[in-house]
Design a protein around this motif. Structure first.
Motif, PDB file in Angstrom:
ATOM      1  N   PRO A 298      -7.757  47.223   0.939  1.00 39.90           N
ATOM      2  CA  PRO A 298      -8.643  46.067   0.761  1.00 39.90           C
ATOM      3  C   PRO A 298      -9.239  45.569   2.077  1.00 39.90           C
ATOM      4  O   PRO A 298      -8.662  45.749   3.140  1.00 39.90           O
ATOM      5  CB  PRO A 298      -7.711  44.998   0.182  1.00 39.90           C
ATOM      6  N   ASP A 299     -10.399  44.926   1.948  1.00 40.16           N
ATOM      7  CA  ASP A 299     -11.028  44.271   3.097  1.00 40.16           C
ATOM      8  C   ASP A 299     -10.630  42.808   3.158  1.00 40.16           C
ATOM      9  O   ASP A 299     -10.650  42.196   4.219  1.00 40.16           O
ATOM     10  CB  ASP A 299     -12.552  44.375   2.974  1.00 40.16           C
ATOM     11  N   LEU A 300     -10.306  42.251   1.991  1.00 48.42           N
ATOM     12  CA  LEU A 300      -9.877  40.846   1.908  1.00 48.42           C
ATOM     13  C   LEU A 300      -8.769  40.716   0.868  1.00 48.42           C
ATOM     14  O   LEU A 300      -8.837  41.377  -0.179  1.00 48.42           O
ATOM     15  CB  LEU A 300     -11.046  39.962   1.457  1.00 48.42           C
ATOM     16  N   VAL A 301      -7.791  39.878   1.143  1.00 49.68           N
ATOM     17  CA  VAL A 301      -6.748  39.573   0.154  1.00 49.68           C
ATOM     18  C   VAL A 301      -6.576  38.054   0.129  1.00 49.68           C
ATOM     19  O   VAL A 301      -6.439  37.413   1.186  1.00 49.68           O
ATOM     20  CB  VAL A 301      -5.416  40.264   0.517  1.00 49.68           C
ATOM     21  N   LEU A 302      -6.612  37.498  -1.072  1.00 51.48           N
ATOM     22  CA  LEU A 302      -6.516  36.039  -1.229  1.00 51.48           C
ATOM     23  C   LEU A 302      -5.134  35.666  -1.744  1.00 51.48           C
ATOM     24  O   LEU A 302      -4.612  36.321  -2.642  1.00 51.48           O
ATOM     25  CB  LEU A 302      -7.568  35.550  -2.225  1.00 51.48           C
ATOM     26  N   MET A 303      -4.569  34.611  -1.164  1.00 50.15           N
ATOM     27  CA  MET A 303      -3.189  34.240  -1.514  1.00 50.15           C
ATOM     28  C   MET A 303      -3.106  32.757  -1.876  1.00 50.15           C
ATOM     29  O   MET A 303      -3.818  31.937  -1.306  1.00 50.15           O
ATOM     30  CB  MET A 303      -2.274  34.508  -0.308  1.00 50.15           C
ATOM     31  N   GLY A 304      -2.206  32.448  -2.804  1.00 55.22           N
ATOM     32  CA  GLY A 304      -1.953  31.063  -3.194  1.00 55.22           C
ATOM     33  C   GLY A 304      -0.623  31.013  -3.921  1.00 55.22           C
ATOM     34  O   GLY A 304       0.195  31.926  -3.798  1.00 55.22           O
ATOM     35  N   LYS A 305      -0.408  29.963  -4.671  1.00 54.04           N
ATOM     36  CA  LYS A 305       0.779  29.817  -5.521  1.00 54.04           C
ATOM     37  C   LYS A 305       2.090  30.127  -4.789  1.00 54.04           C
ATOM     38  O   LYS A 305       2.525  29.339  -3.962  1.00 54.04           O
ATOM     39  CB  LYS A 305       0.629  30.669  -6.774  1.00 54.04           C
ATOM     40  N   ALA A 306       2.730  31.283  -5.028  1.00 53.84           N
ATOM     41  CA  ALA A 306       4.022  31.597  -4.408  1.00 53.84           C
ATOM     42  C   ALA A 306       3.932  31.644  -2.885  1.00 53.84           C
ATOM     43  O   ALA A 306       4.947  31.541  -2.185  1.00 53.84           O
ATOM     44  CB  ALA A 306       4.547  32.937  -4.927  1.00 53.84           C
ATOM     45  N   PHE A 307       2.732  31.793  -2.382  1.00 51.59           N
ATOM     46  CA  PHE A 307       2.457  31.782  -0.947  1.00 51.59           C
ATOM     47  C   PHE A 307       3.031  30.520  -0.292  1.00 51.59           C
ATOM     48  O   PHE A 307       3.433  30.527   0.867  1.00 51.59           O
ATOM     49  CB  PHE A 307       0.936  31.814  -0.807  1.00 51.59           C
ATOM     50  N   SER A 308       3.094  29.431  -1.056  1.00 49.67           N
ATOM     51  CA  SER A 308       3.578  28.147  -0.524  1.00 49.67           C
ATOM     52  C   SER A 308       5.091  28.135  -0.337  1.00 49.67           C
ATOM     53  O   SER A 308       5.614  27.231   0.303  1.00 49.67           O
ATOM     54  CB  SER A 308       3.202  27.018  -1.477  1.00 49.67           C
ATOM     55  N   GLY A 309       5.790  29.087  -0.915  1.00 48.00           N
ATOM     56  CA  GLY A 309       7.252  29.040  -0.902  1.00 48.00           C
ATOM     57  C   GLY A 309       7.790  27.890  -1.748  1.00 48.00           C
ATOM     58  O   GLY A 309       8.977  27.608  -1.748  1.00 48.00           O
ATOM     59  N   GLY A 310       6.899  27.204  -2.453  1.00 45.25           N
ATOM     60  CA  GLY A 310       7.324  26.060  -3.264  1.00 45.25           C
ATOM     61  C   GLY A 310       7.365  24.775  -2.454  1.00 45.25           C
ATOM     62  O   GLY A 310       7.885  23.760  -2.910  1.00 45.25           O
ATOM     63  N   GLY A 311       6.812  24.811  -1.229  1.00 47.28           N
ATOM     64  CA  GLY A 311       6.864  23.618  -0.374  1.00 47.28           C
ATOM     65  C   GLY A 311       5.670  22.721  -0.572  1.00 47.28           C
ATOM     66  O   GLY A 311       5.685  21.823  -1.415  1.00 47.28           O
ATOM     67  N   GLN A 312       4.601  22.981   0.182  1.00 46.93           N
ATOM     68  CA  GLN A 312       3.417  22.119   0.165  1.00 46.93           C
ATOM     69  C   GLN A 312       2.206  22.955  -0.248  1.00 46.93           C
ATOM     70  O   GLN A 312       2.209  24.170  -0.068  1.00 46.93           O
ATOM     71  CB  GLN A 312       3.160  21.582   1.577  1.00 46.93           C
ATOM     72  N   PRO A 313       1.141  22.306  -0.722  1.00 38.91           N
ATOM     73  CA  PRO A 313      -0.055  23.077  -1.097  1.00 38.91           C
ATOM     74  C   PRO A 313      -0.602  23.869   0.088  1.00 38.91           C
ATOM     75  O   PRO A 313      -0.800  23.321   1.170  1.00 38.91           O
ATOM     76  CB  PRO A 313      -1.054  21.996  -1.512  1.00 38.91           C
ATOM     77  N   ILE A 314      -0.821  25.150  -0.126  1.00 37.86           N
ATOM     78  CA  ILE A 314      -1.392  26.011   0.914  1.00 37.86           C
ATOM     79  C   ILE A 314      -1.895  27.283   0.238  1.00 37.86           C
ATOM     80  O   ILE A 314      -1.308  27.761  -0.731  1.00 37.86           O
ATOM     81  CB  ILE A 314      -0.344  26.330   2.009  1.00 37.86           C
ATOM     82  N   ALA A 315      -3.002  27.786   0.715  1.00 38.83           N
ATOM     83  CA  ALA A 315      -3.528  29.077   0.256  1.00 38.83           C
ATOM     84  C   ALA A 315      -4.179  29.731   1.465  1.00 38.83           C
ATOM     85  O   ALA A 315      -4.367  29.079   2.489  1.00 38.83           O
ATOM     86  CB  ALA A 315      -4.554  28.874  -0.859  1.00 38.83           C
ATOM     87  N   GLY A 316      -4.493  31.009   1.358  1.00 37.84           N
ATOM     88  CA  GLY A 316      -5.048  31.656   2.547  1.00 37.84           C
ATOM     89  C   GLY A 316      -5.775  32.939   2.228  1.00 37.84           C
ATOM     90  O   GLY A 316      -5.758  33.444   1.102  1.00 37.84           O
ATOM     91  N   LEU A 317      -6.439  33.445   3.258  1.00 40.50           N
ATOM     92  CA  LEU A 317      -7.151  34.723   3.160  1.00 40.50           C
ATOM     93  C   LEU A 317      -6.676  35.625   4.284  1.00 40.50           C
ATOM     94  O   LEU A 317      -6.527  35.171   5.425  1.00 40.50           O
ATOM     95  CB  LEU A 317      -8.656  34.544   3.339  1.00 40.50           C
ATOM     96  N   LEU A 318      -6.439  36.878   3.948  1.00 36.94           N
ATOM     97  CA  LEU A 318      -6.204  37.900   4.964  1.00 36.94           C
ATOM     98  C   LEU A 318      -7.432  38.806   4.957  1.00 36.94           C
ATOM     99  O   LEU A 318      -7.959  39.130   3.884  1.00 36.94           O
ATOM    100  CB  LEU A 318      -4.969  38.732   4.616  1.00 36.94           C
ATOM    101  N   GLY A 319      -7.872  39.207   6.139  1.00 39.39           N
ATOM    102  CA  GLY A 319      -9.048  40.073   6.182  1.00 39.39           C
ATOM    103  C   GLY A 319      -9.013  41.020   7.359  1.00 39.39           C
ATOM    104  O   GLY A 319      -8.134  40.954   8.221  1.00 39.39           O
ATOM    105  N   THR A 320      -9.997  41.889   7.365  1.00 39.43           N
ATOM    106  CA  THR A 320     -10.085  42.892   8.432  1.00 39.43           C
ATOM    107  C   THR A 320     -10.944  42.365   9.572  1.00 39.43           C
ATOM    108  O   THR A 320     -11.682  41.390   9.431  1.00 39.43           O
ATOM    109  CB  THR A 320     -10.764  44.156   7.883  1.00 39.43           C
ATOM    110  N   ASP A 321     -10.867  43.066  10.704  1.00 37.02           N
ATOM    111  CA  ASP A 321     -11.751  42.751  11.830  1.00 37.02           C
ATOM    112  C   ASP A 321     -13.209  42.745  11.390  1.00 37.02           C
ATOM    113  O   ASP A 321     -13.974  41.855  11.739  1.00 37.02           O
ATOM    114  CB  ASP A 321     -11.604  43.818  12.924  1.00 37.02           C
TER     115      ASP A 321
END
Ligand SMILES: Cc1ncc(COP(=O)(O)O)c(C=O)c1O
Length: 479
Positions: A298-321
């Motif tokens: 993939p060139d991009l991967v989007l993360m949310g939900k379990a990404f937070s570890g159950g702590g606070q709201p957070i989401a993110g994107l991983l991408g290539t150079d």
């Protein structure tokens, strides 16, 4: 069932079984609802799907204000991956908060956030080596579409029917094609999105009856019709796909599908964006669901939900150079990657690595399939039983021969299971019933819930509800 351990730090703690002792809603829940309905919005004042008020959570249970307990197979829609209040997450969160309080991480970089970024790129496979901050899955999707358009200079995004990407009034809802009533009034007005059927091996829009089907036929449709007749491939920025279809009913495409999609992306210069908001961080038995197959790049991967570890709201994107290094877009928000949220999310990654979480998830998948697969033979309306790690679904049909969706049967099973103390995931108009437990749910507790669901299926099958066309159920809720 007794506690698996008395260690207060343990990820798996008390696991007594659920018990419902009142009608639903119970008298105290009714009182709460009566007061709350005076100020809730119309949609929020509909308490038919979740007919109780939560008083607390413990172990794998939700306790309502009447003292009923429900096995929690929703886990805050996947955002509470280690049970209600995991001690390690709490400690990490509090330590970061004590030192930093609130901070705008898109502006002032702090140590917990930079440490988290490093850990993320360390676990990310392939070319993914850059991070962008976000708060919700919806915002991550919005950001990804902007990045794909910026990086390629092209306008169009290809997406797949049955996917869900959020409910913004623009991009995310434009890409969502889960149920038409969900995004009615917004998705339909968004330009630049092209939807083709999701690679589904059980149900095909092209062939009647039940599968198994060759799911690459959706790419035949794309290549032989859509790209020839309507959409020039040079206008396509990229493809947005859930590696395992979540809200759309837990469908995992074939290796052949991924091989061919990857080849098409390379040939036409399309970016491959995986929406892993629902599937990331162990949910499907690997850190990222796309690791279930070989060669997905993939060139991009989007993360949310379990990404937070159950702590606070957070989401993110991983991408290539190529996509992220030189971007001029600022995609985060005031609350993207606040230090305490990043610290909790980092601890979540460590828990997955250190506490046998992936092994537990694979065991949950095994238990679900062992318990549920025999239903396909035994019950006319059970069309399919699918699981990808701790995402599991039963799909209901009017008859095996017709394979026609049976949303009323599905909803009746949900209600019958709830009366037996199992809180699963439903939506009116859907014909699959889903489970999304904590990744750390003890397998024997999970098995007990499966058996309660089987009882619920048998109860409904003994007196099946009337069933219209699925569109009637969906259309009804926007009238
Ligand atoms: C695959 C997927 N993408 C995006 C979203 C939207 O995430 P959020 O509710 O955090 O905005 C969801 C939510 O269910 C999802 O399942």
């Amino acid at each position: 069932m007794t506690a698996a351990t008395t260690d207060p730090d343990a990820i798996v703690t008390a696991h007594e079984l659920p018990s419902v002792n009142t009608e639903l809603p119970g008298p105290k829940s009714r009182e709460w609802f009566a007061k709350a309905d005076q100020h809730l919005t119309g949609a929020m004042a509909d308490h038919t799907i979740v007919p109780f008020v939560e008083a607390s959570k413990r172990g794998s249970l939700i306790v309502d204000v009447d003292g009923n307990t429900f096995a929690d197979h929703m886990s805050a829609w996947g955002s509470s991956p280690f049970g209600p209040t995991p001690a390690r997450i709490k400690r990490a969160m509090e330590a970061a908060w004590d030192r930093h309080g609130m901070q705008i991480s898109g502006w002032v970089q702090s140590t917990p956030v930079l440490e988290f970024n490093q850990a993320l790129v360390d676990v990310a496979p392939g070319r993914l080596n850059r991070v962008e901050y976000s708060v919700t899955g919806t915002l991550a999707v919005e950001g990804a579409v902007k990045l794909m358009r910026e990086a390629t200079g092209r306008p169009l995004i290809i997406t797949f029917g049955g996917q869900y990407h959020g409910e913004s009034t623009y991009l995310a809802s434009g890409l969502s094609s889960d149920l038409s009533n969900v995004t009615a009034g917004s998705a339909q007005y968004v330009a630049g999105v092209v939807t083709i059927p999701f690679p589904n091996r059980f149900r095909s829009p092209f062939i009647k009856g039940p599968g198994p089907f060759d799911d690459t036929m959706v790419l035949d449709y794309l290549e032989d019709y859509l790209l020839v007749q309507q959409v020039h491939p040079g206008q396509v920025a990229g493809v947005m796909i859930e590696p395992v279809l979540g809200e759309g009913g837990i469908h995992a495409p074939s290796q052949a599908f991924w091989d061919r999609l990857g080849a098409m992306c390379k040939k036409w210069g399309w970016l491959l964006c995986l929406d892993e908001v629902q599937t990331c961080m162990g949910r499907c038995g690997e850190m990222f669901a796309f690791e279930l197959w070989d060669g997905i790049d993939p060139d991009l991967v989007l993360m949310g939900k379990a990404f937070s570890g159950g702590g606070q709201p957070i989401a993110g994107l991983l991408g290539t150079d190529e996509v992220m290094k030189n971007t001029e877009l600022h995609l985060g928000s005031t609350y993207g990657f606040v230090p305490a949220a990043a610290a909790a999310a980092l601890e979540g990654i460590r828990i997955i690595q250190e506490e046998g979480v992936l092994e537990n998830v694979r065991e949950l998948e095994r238990v679900f399939l062992e318990e549920m697969t025999p239903l396909k033979e035994r019950v006319e309306q059970v069309g399919d039983a699918r699981a990808s790690g701790a995402l599991a679904a039963l799909e209901f049909v009017k008859t095996k021969e017709s394979n026609a969706p049976a949303p009323s049967f599905q909803y009746a099973v949900y209600e019958a299971a709830l009366r037996r103390g199992v809180l699963g995931i439903t939506q009116r108009g859907k014909w699959h019933y889903r489970l999304q437990p904590a990744l750390t749910m003890p397998p024997e507790f999970f098995r007990d819930s499966c058996r309660r669901i089987i009882e619920a299926v048998d109860e409904v099958a003994a007196n099946p509800p009337a069933e219209g066309h699925v569109l009637d159920t969906v259309a009804e809720s926007v009238r």
